[in-house]
Design a protein around this motif. Structure first.
Motif, PDB file in Angstrom:
ATOM      1  N   HIS A 112     -32.532  -6.761 121.852  1.00 11.67           N
ATOM      2  CA  HIS A 112     -32.683  -6.226 123.204  1.00 11.67           C
ATOM      3  C   HIS A 112     -31.323  -5.872 123.808  1.00 11.67           C
ATOM      4  O   HIS A 112     -31.188  -4.866 124.513  1.00 11.67           O
ATOM      5  N   ALA A 113     -30.315  -6.688 123.528  1.00 11.28           N
ATOM      6  CA  ALA A 113     -28.965  -6.382 124.025  1.00 11.28           C
ATOM      7  C   ALA A 113     -28.472  -5.070 123.437  1.00 11.28           C
ATOM      8  O   ALA A 113     -27.846  -4.255 124.133  1.00 11.28           O
ATOM      9  N   LEU A 114     -28.760  -4.843 122.160  1.00  9.92           N
ATOM     10  CA  LEU A 114     -28.351  -3.602 121.509  1.00  9.92           C
ATOM     11  C   LEU A 114     -29.052  -2.405 122.140  1.00  9.92           C
ATOM     12  O   LEU A 114     -28.445  -1.345 122.350  1.00  9.92           O
ATOM     13  N   ILE A 146     -20.685  -2.658 118.214  1.00  6.39           N
ATOM     14  CA  ILE A 146     -20.371  -2.964 116.813  1.00  6.39           C
ATOM     15  C   ILE A 146     -20.798  -4.388 116.475  1.00  6.39           C
ATOM     16  O   ILE A 146     -21.421  -4.643 115.436  1.00  6.39           O
ATOM     17  N   ASP A 147     -20.483  -5.308 117.362  1.00  5.01           N
ATOM     18  CA  ASP A 147     -20.855  -6.706 117.143  1.00  5.01           C
ATOM     19  C   ASP A 147     -22.370  -6.866 117.077  1.00  5.01           C
ATOM     20  O   ASP A 147     -22.905  -7.556 116.196  1.00  5.01           O
ATOM     21  N   LEU A 148     -23.083  -6.207 117.982  1.00  2.00           N
ATOM     22  CA  LEU A 148     -24.542  -6.316 118.020  1.00  2.00           C
ATOM     23  C   LEU A 148     -25.188  -5.645 116.811  1.00  2.00           C
ATOM     24  O   LEU A 148     -26.154  -6.167 116.240  1.00  2.00           O
ATOM     25  N   ILE A 149     -24.675  -4.488 116.414  1.00  2.00           N
ATOM     26  CA  ILE A 149     -25.224  -3.793 115.242  1.00  2.00           C
ATOM     27  C   ILE A 149     -25.081  -4.662 114.000  1.00  2.00           C
ATOM     28  O   ILE A 149     -25.992  -4.742 113.164  1.00  2.00           O
ATOM     29  N   ILE A 194     -23.709  -5.756 108.298  1.00  2.00           N
ATOM     30  CA  ILE A 194     -22.318  -5.305 108.262  1.00  2.00           C
ATOM     31  C   ILE A 194     -22.197  -3.832 107.889  1.00  2.00           C
ATOM     32  O   ILE A 194     -21.391  -3.093 108.467  1.00  2.00           O
ATOM     33  N   ASP A 195     -22.974  -3.379 106.914  1.00  2.59           N
ATOM     34  CA  ASP A 195     -22.875  -1.979 106.485  1.00  2.59           C
ATOM     35  C   ASP A 195     -23.161  -1.027 107.637  1.00  2.59           C
ATOM     36  O   ASP A 195     -22.475  -0.011 107.815  1.00  2.59           O
ATOM     37  N   ALA A 196     -24.178  -1.345 108.429  1.00  3.37           N
ATOM     38  CA  ALA A 196     -24.533  -0.497 109.566  1.00  3.37           C
ATOM     39  C   ALA A 196     -23.418  -0.500 110.610  1.00  3.37           C
ATOM     40  O   ALA A 196     -23.093   0.542 111.195  1.00  3.37           O
ATOM     41  N   ALA A 197     -22.823  -1.663 110.842  1.00  8.91           N
ATOM     42  CA  ALA A 197     -21.725  -1.756 111.808  1.00  8.91           C
ATOM     43  C   ALA A 197     -20.531  -0.931 111.340  1.00  8.91           C
ATOM     44  O   ALA A 197     -19.873  -0.253 112.142  1.00  8.91           O
ATOM     45  N   GLU A 198     -20.264  -0.987 110.049  1.00  9.85           N
ATOM     46  CA  GLU A 198     -19.147  -0.219 109.486  1.00  9.85           C
ATOM     47  C   GLU A 198     -19.397   1.281 109.629  1.00  9.85           C
ATOM     48  O   GLU A 198     -18.499   2.039 110.010  1.00  9.85           O
ATOM     49  N   ARG A 199     -20.624   1.712 109.329  1.00  8.37           N
ATOM     50  CA  ARG A 199     -20.958   3.139 109.464  1.00  8.37           C
ATOM     51  C   ARG A 199     -20.822   3.590 110.912  1.00  8.37           C
ATOM     52  O   ARG A 199     -20.332   4.693 111.192  1.00  8.37           O
ATOM     53  N   TYR A 200     -21.253   2.750 111.836  1.00  8.63           N
ATOM     54  CA  TYR A 200     -21.148   3.108 113.256  1.00  8.63           C
ATOM     55  C   TYR A 200     -19.682   3.269 113.656  1.00  8.63           C
ATOM     56  O   TYR A 200     -19.319   4.240 114.331  1.00  8.63           O
ATOM     57  N   SER A 203     -13.386  -5.696 116.864  1.00  4.67           N
ATOM     58  CA  SER A 203     -14.796  -6.074 116.782  1.00  4.67           C
ATOM     59  C   SER A 203     -15.313  -5.977 115.353  1.00  4.67           C
ATOM     60  O   SER A 203     -16.037  -6.861 114.878  1.00  4.67           O
ATOM     61  N   LEU A 204     -14.943  -4.915 114.645  1.00  2.86           N
ATOM     62  CA  LEU A 204     -15.372  -4.782 113.253  1.00  2.86           C
ATOM     63  C   LEU A 204     -14.727  -5.866 112.389  1.00  2.86           C
ATOM     64  O   LEU A 204     -15.376  -6.448 111.513  1.00  2.86           O
ATOM     65  N   LEU A 205     -13.455  -6.155 112.654  1.00  6.25           N
ATOM     66  CA  LEU A 205     -12.780  -7.225 111.915  1.00  6.25           C
ATOM     67  C   LEU A 205     -13.471  -8.562 112.168  1.00  6.25           C
ATOM     68  O   LEU A 205     -13.642  -9.377 111.250  1.00  6.25           O
ATOM     69  N   HIS A 206     -13.883  -8.777 113.406  1.00  4.07           N
ATOM     70  CA  HIS A 206     -14.618  -9.994 113.760  1.00  4.07           C
ATOM     71  C   HIS A 206     -15.923 -10.088 112.973  1.00  4.07           C
ATOM     72  O   HIS A 206     -16.306 -11.170 112.500  1.00  4.07           O
TER      73      HIS A 206
END
Length: 410
Positions: free
Chosen positions: A106-108, A131-134, A140-146, A162-165
């Protein structure tokens, strides 16, 4: 009545010696985007939901969704369709509360609404939050693509970190190292201590503690000012590898750091007390505490330094949680752990909790109560100039009939 009088006397001693003070609050940069959620937050969120059922504002409607399969987007569209206004600050607050209660989907959806409406001015922190929510919702793959799909202007300090986190949280060491290399080679952006802390946290979590000093070298080369979390990770890595000479050198560096404040002084003093009281030495053995459980001395020391950190921050709630978590394991608690938590409560002036630790230690069936360790704690507090705490601890030991074989002078 006698117990109440004793605690009143002890509190007076500690307060008069400047030990009991206000909580030291974590700096805004470190806490804004990447703080972890705990069960207490879920409890808070639960009360928010119950309260919201009696209201009909946007936040209440979203919190009434409860099930992840229900759509926050639909609620937002209906709210606007009814002629209501939505501000970006309102959406940020709702998203923040949803994250606190682990309602990431829901946050996303709320953050997705934000970026889809151009009239709302989305910040770098908003993209970082996505990025964190994705990573939590889709992986992780989806966050990286975003991240890679973001416009160059949106690839900022916040989104990189955020991605590093996300990589660090999922222990993706190779990906994290590749991204960190890009970060330190980026001249157009300025990264603070929190970015370097993410890499060190990852190395500590995967047992590659020997790489922590390498990150420190890069941080210093880039002229980035370390914060208390940086120092804690650095010191923890030294203690975990039993490099106590280096640890003491770092404490001196920290003592003279321009950023030093009340919380830092408390942290420095407690670290010294812990090292001296628990007798951690350069020649320390690294054999497991319990071979069949594969829990090493290094790992226990890492937990101890987490407690020391939160003592420096004045965060008693986290000390309570860490100690409870350790007690809920099937592992034999070491004398060091008792020394650490006892010293932490004493440092913050929480005398009832300190007395409870003494009782737990004396009643433990696996870890024998060590009166000589209590004497070392007492002397260590005196060595750093906290005579009031030492005197209070002495009274506490006497009241609880802890035999120190006449080694403590009144």
């Amino acid at each position: 009545m006698a117990t109440r009088s004793l605690f009143h006397s002890l509190r007076c001693r500690l307060t008069n010696n400047g030990v009991v003070g206000s909580n030291f609050i974590r700096n805004a940069e470190s806490s804004s985007g990447f703080s972890k959620s705990y069960n207490a937050d879920a409890a808070i969120g639960g009360s928010l939901v119950e309260e919201s059922e009696e209201k009909d504002d946007l936040k209440s409607r979203i919190f009434r969704l409860r099930l992840p399969k229900r759509s926050a987007t639909t609620v937002l569209e209906r709210w606007v369709g009814e002629g209501n206004q939505i501000t970006i600050n309102e959406l940020r607050e709702i998203s923040k509360e949803l994250r606190r209660t682990r309602r990431h989907k829901h946050a996303l959806e709320v953050t997705e609404w934000m970026v889809q409406h151009e009239e709302l001015k989305v910040s770098d922190a908003d993209y970082a939050s996505r990025i964190d929510l994705i990573s939590k919702v889709f992986g992780i793959d989806a966050a990286e693509r975003y991240f890679e799909g973001l416009h160059i202007d949106a690839k900022t300090t916040e989104t990189y970190t955020s991605l590093l986190h996300a990589y660090a949280g999922s222990k993706q060491t190779e990906r994290a190292e590749a991204l960190f290399k890009r970060i330190i080679e980026t001249d157009s952006l300025s990264f603070g201590a929190i970015t370097y802390n993410e890499m060190m946290t990852l190395y500590m979590s995967v047992g590659q503690v020997e790489k922590v000093p390498e990150v420190i070298q890069v941080l210093k080369h880039k002229k980035v000012s370390p914060d208390i979390f940086t120092y804690n990770l650095w010191l923890s890595s030294c203690a975990a590898t039993f490099n106590i000479d280096e640890l003491r050198r770092i404490l001196e560096e920290m003592r003279h750091d321009a950023s030093s404040n009340e919380g830092w002084v408390r942290y420095i003093n407690l670290t010294s007390i812990y090292i001296n009281s628990s007798r951690v030495t350069n020649a320390e053995s690294t054999s497991p505490v319990e071979a069949e459980k594969s829990i090493s001395q290094r790992e226990w020391i890492t937990y101890d330094f987490l407690m020391i950190l939160h003592t420096g921050l004045g965060n008693k709630v986290m000390i309570d949680q860490i100690w409870k978590s350790l007690g809920n394991t099937n592992q034999k608690l070491s004398s060091r752990s008792y020394i650490c938590v006892l010293s932490s409560y004493l440092m913050l002036g929480h005398l009832r909790e300190a007395e409870e630790i003494i009782h737990q230690w004396k009643e433990s069936k696996t870890t024998e109560f060590d009166a000589s360790a209590c004497l070392r704690i007492l002397n260590a507090f005196r060595d750093v100039g906290l005579e009031g705490v030492a005197s209070g601890f002495h009274l506490l030991l006497v009241y609880n009939k802890c035999s120190l074989e006449n080694e403590i002078s009144s």
